[in-house]
Design a protein around this motif. Structure first.
Motif, PDB file in Angstrom:
ATOM      1  N   GLN A  31       0.825  -1.209   0.000  1.00 20.48           N
ATOM      2  CA  GLN A  31       0.000   0.000   0.000  1.00 20.48           C
ATOM      3  C   GLN A  31       0.862   1.263   0.000  1.00 20.48           C
ATOM      4  OE1 GLN A  31      -2.653  -1.132   3.358  1.00 20.48           O
ATOM      5  NE2 GLN A  31      -4.321  -0.605   1.977  1.00 20.48           N
ATOM      6  N   ASN A  32       2.007   1.210   0.669  1.00 23.13           N
ATOM      7  CA  ASN A  32       2.932   2.347   0.643  1.00 23.13           C
ATOM      8  C   ASN A  32       3.393   2.615  -0.785  1.00 23.13           C
ATOM      9  OD1 ASN A  32       2.754   2.587   3.424  1.00 23.13           O
ATOM     10  ND2 ASN A  32       4.672   1.520   3.829  1.00 23.13           N
ATOM     11  N   ALA A  33       3.688   1.540  -1.521  1.00 21.89           N
ATOM     12  CA  ALA A  33       4.135   1.686  -2.908  1.00 21.89           C
ATOM     13  C   ALA A  33       3.007   2.207  -3.793  1.00 21.89           C
ATOM     14  CB  ALA A  33       4.644   0.344  -3.432  1.00 21.89           C
ATOM     15  N   LEU A  34       1.786   1.700  -3.577  1.00 19.30           N
ATOM     16  CA  LEU A  34       0.643   2.163  -4.358  1.00 19.30           C
ATOM     17  C   LEU A  34       0.374   3.647  -4.106  1.00 19.30           C
ATOM     18  CD1 LEU A  34      -1.744  -0.885  -3.775  1.00 19.30           C
ATOM     19  CD2 LEU A  34      -0.715  -0.237  -5.962  1.00 19.30           C
ATOM     20  N   GLU A  35       0.498   4.066  -2.852  1.00 22.16           N
ATOM     21  CA  GLU A  35       0.281   5.466  -2.517  1.00 22.16           C
ATOM     22  C   GLU A  35       1.353   6.358  -3.140  1.00 22.16           C
ATOM     23  OE1 GLU A  35      -0.858   8.158   1.408  1.00 22.16           O
ATOM     24  OE2 GLU A  35       0.154   6.221   1.677  1.00 22.16           O
ATOM     25  N   ALA A  36       2.599   5.876  -3.138  1.00 19.03           N
ATOM     26  CA  ALA A  36       3.691   6.647  -3.744  1.00 19.03           C
ATOM     27  C   ALA A  36       3.485   6.806  -5.247  1.00 19.03           C
ATOM     28  CB  ALA A  36       5.026   5.955  -3.466  1.00 19.03           C
ATOM     29  N   LEU A  37       2.902   5.792  -5.863  1.00 16.85           N
ATOM     30  CA  LEU A  37       2.706   5.820  -7.315  1.00 16.85           C
ATOM     31  C   LEU A  37       1.450   6.590  -7.718  1.00 16.85           C
ATOM     32  CD1 LEU A  37       3.760   4.782 -10.054  1.00 16.85           C
ATOM     33  CD2 LEU A  37       2.328   2.742  -9.728  1.00 16.85           C
ATOM     34  N   PHE A  38       0.336   6.372  -6.996  1.00 13.26           N
ATOM     35  CA  PHE A  38      -0.945   6.943  -7.391  1.00 13.26           C
ATOM     36  C   PHE A  38      -1.325   8.220  -6.642  1.00 13.26           C
ATOM     37  CE2 PHE A  38      -2.025   2.256  -8.193  1.00 13.26           C
ATOM     38  CZ  PHE A  38      -1.683   2.343  -9.539  1.00 13.26           C
ATOM     39  N   PHE A  63      -7.144  -4.410  -6.292  1.00 20.73           N
ATOM     40  CA  PHE A  63      -7.454  -3.095  -5.760  1.00 20.73           C
ATOM     41  C   PHE A  63      -8.059  -2.258  -6.887  1.00 20.73           C
ATOM     42  CE2 PHE A  63      -3.275  -2.850  -7.586  1.00 20.73           C
ATOM     43  CZ  PHE A  63      -3.242  -1.621  -8.233  1.00 20.73           C
ATOM     44  N   TRP A  64      -8.714  -1.177  -6.500  1.00 16.87           N
ATOM     45  CA  TRP A  64      -9.311  -0.259  -7.469  1.00 16.87           C
ATOM     46  C   TRP A  64      -8.444   0.983  -7.586  1.00 16.87           C
ATOM     47  CZ3 TRP A  64     -13.802  -0.674 -10.411  1.00 16.87           C
ATOM     48  CH2 TRP A  64     -14.545  -1.850 -10.206  1.00 16.87           C
ATOM     49  N   ALA A  65      -8.232   1.441  -8.816  1.00 18.50           N
ATOM     50  CA  ALA A  65      -7.440   2.647  -9.022  1.00 18.50           C
ATOM     51  C   ALA A  65      -7.914   3.377 -10.270  1.00 18.50           C
ATOM     52  CB  ALA A  65      -5.959   2.299  -9.150  1.00 18.50           C
ATOM     53  N   ASP A  66      -7.831   4.692 -10.201  1.00 18.04           N
ATOM     54  CA  ASP A  66      -8.109   5.543 -11.356  1.00 18.04           C
ATOM     55  C   ASP A  66      -6.760   6.061 -11.826  1.00 18.04           C
ATOM     56  OD1 ASP A  66      -9.058   7.232 -13.271  1.00 18.04           O
ATOM     57  OD2 ASP A  66     -10.013   8.648 -11.899  1.00 18.04           O
ATOM     58  N   THR A  67      -6.215   5.454 -12.876  1.00 15.15           N
ATOM     59  CA  THR A  67      -4.864   5.789 -13.308  1.00 15.15           C
ATOM     60  C   THR A  67      -4.749   5.766 -14.823  1.00 15.15           C
ATOM     61  OG1 THR A  67      -2.538   5.095 -13.208  1.00 15.15           O
ATOM     62  CG2 THR A  67      -4.192   3.356 -13.039  1.00 15.15           C
ATOM     63  N   SER A  68      -3.861   6.597 -15.331  1.00 15.11           N
ATOM     64  CA  SER A  68      -3.588   6.621 -16.769  1.00 15.11           C
ATOM     65  C   SER A  68      -2.402   5.731 -17.125  1.00 15.11           C
ATOM     66  CB  SER A  68      -3.303   8.054 -17.225  1.00 15.11           C
ATOM     67  OG  SER A  68      -2.174   8.578 -16.529  1.00 15.11           O
ATOM     68  N   ILE A  69      -1.760   5.142 -16.109  1.00 11.12           N
ATOM     69  CA  ILE A  69      -0.621   4.249 -16.356  1.00 11.12           C
ATOM     70  C   ILE A  69      -1.140   2.959 -16.974  1.00 11.12           C
ATOM     71  CG2 ILE A  69       1.298   2.984 -15.309  1.00 11.12           C
ATOM     72  CD1 ILE A  69       1.247   5.010 -13.021  1.00 11.12           C
ATOM     73  N   PRO A  70      -0.611   2.534 -18.109  1.00  9.59           N
ATOM     74  CA  PRO A  70      -1.046   1.260 -18.701  1.00  9.59           C
ATOM     75  C   PRO A  70      -0.838   0.118 -17.712  1.00  9.59           C
ATOM     76  CG  PRO A  70       0.282   2.507 -20.261  1.00  9.59           C
ATOM     77  CD  PRO A  70       0.395   3.219 -18.947  1.00  9.59           C
TER      78      PRO A  70
END
Length: 253
Positions: A31-38, A63-70
């Motif tokens: 989750q720390n990594a996801l937060e750093a990325l998103f 997990f659910w995310a709203d991201t433009s990263i492929p």
């Protein structure tokens, strides 16, 4: 979008997958990594709990995310924010209703025993050593007796909330023991597991391997529904989650 991750981790210095107050967990680290990325901290749904010290070759979570990263680029992006002990292997978009735990069909675990009076200087953190000779053929015969739908209360440690509710019936679809030199590997596939079930199963098979338990005694152990009838709970460091299998429709295939 709903994203499925396949990750590997060395559980040696983690308190398990699930977030806990008594130590650093794999989930918290991810989750720390996801937060750093998103820039946001998504809720993570894991395929199940793993105890402190247990490893994973392929652990599944979503997990659910709203991201433009492929999606296909997420593994490399996340790995930049993760310690070496945790790696993201792959990422896939999955249907909205997908849940890493509840959508799973089976999970396969491996328990590794180093059967030698001399410890390995390279893999001591990834197996449990038993110095007395083990009969892998006898262990495999005992392993076959666990296959099927049974009440596995005898293979459940005390303190299980699931067991307290009487939900102790599981189906093991495969259970094998193989030897390669000093390494004895126990592989078990089931639709679900009780608390410490694989580590107790491995301890019971080790008893069969050293001649203290007849393979034909396994049905009586299960029928007795008594933890004291089974073997010891072997250490966590020898246990690996090998893979999680999902029906094609759950993955949207």
């Amino acid at each position: 979008m709903n994203i499925l991750l396949d990750i590997s981790y060395d559980g040696t210095n983690f308190c398990g997958f699930q977030v806990q107050k008594n130590g650093v967990s794999v989930c918290e680290t991810l989750q720390n990594a996801l937060e750093a990325l998103f820039g946001a901290r998504p809720d993570v749904k894991g395929c199940g709990r793993t105890d402190a010290g247990v490893h994973a070759l392929h652990y599944a979570l979503n997990f659910w995310a709203d991201t433009s990263i492929p999606v296909e680029k997420l593994p490399l992006a996340l790995n930049r924010h993760l310690p070496d002990a945790v790696r993201v292997n792959a990422a896939h978009r999955v249907p909205e209703e997908f849940h890493a735990r509840y959508s799973a069909h089976t999970k396969t675990y491996v328990y590794r025993i180093w059967n030698s009076p001399v410890e390995s200087p390279f893999e001591a953190a990834y197996h449990h050593r038993i110095s007395a000779p083990l009969d892998a053929e006898a262990m495999d015969k005992a392993a076959a007796k666990f296959v099927g739908t049974h009440d596995f209360l005898s293979l459940c440690s005390a303190g299980s909330s699931v067991a307290a509710k009487g939900d102790t019936v599981r189906t093991i679809t495969a259970c094998k023991v193989e030897r390669q030199g000093p390494l004895v590997t126990i592989t078990v596939t089931a639709d679900g597991y009780l608390y410490n079930m694989v580590r107790i199963l491995a301890g019971t098979l080790a008893e069969a391997g050293r001649g203290a338990l007849e393979p034909d005694a396994v049905p009586a152990i299960l029928a007795g529904r008594d933890r004291s009838l089974a073997g010891p709970t072997l250490p966590a460091k020898g246990l690996f989650l090998k893979q999680v299998d999902y029906p094609a429709e759950a993955l949207g295939l």
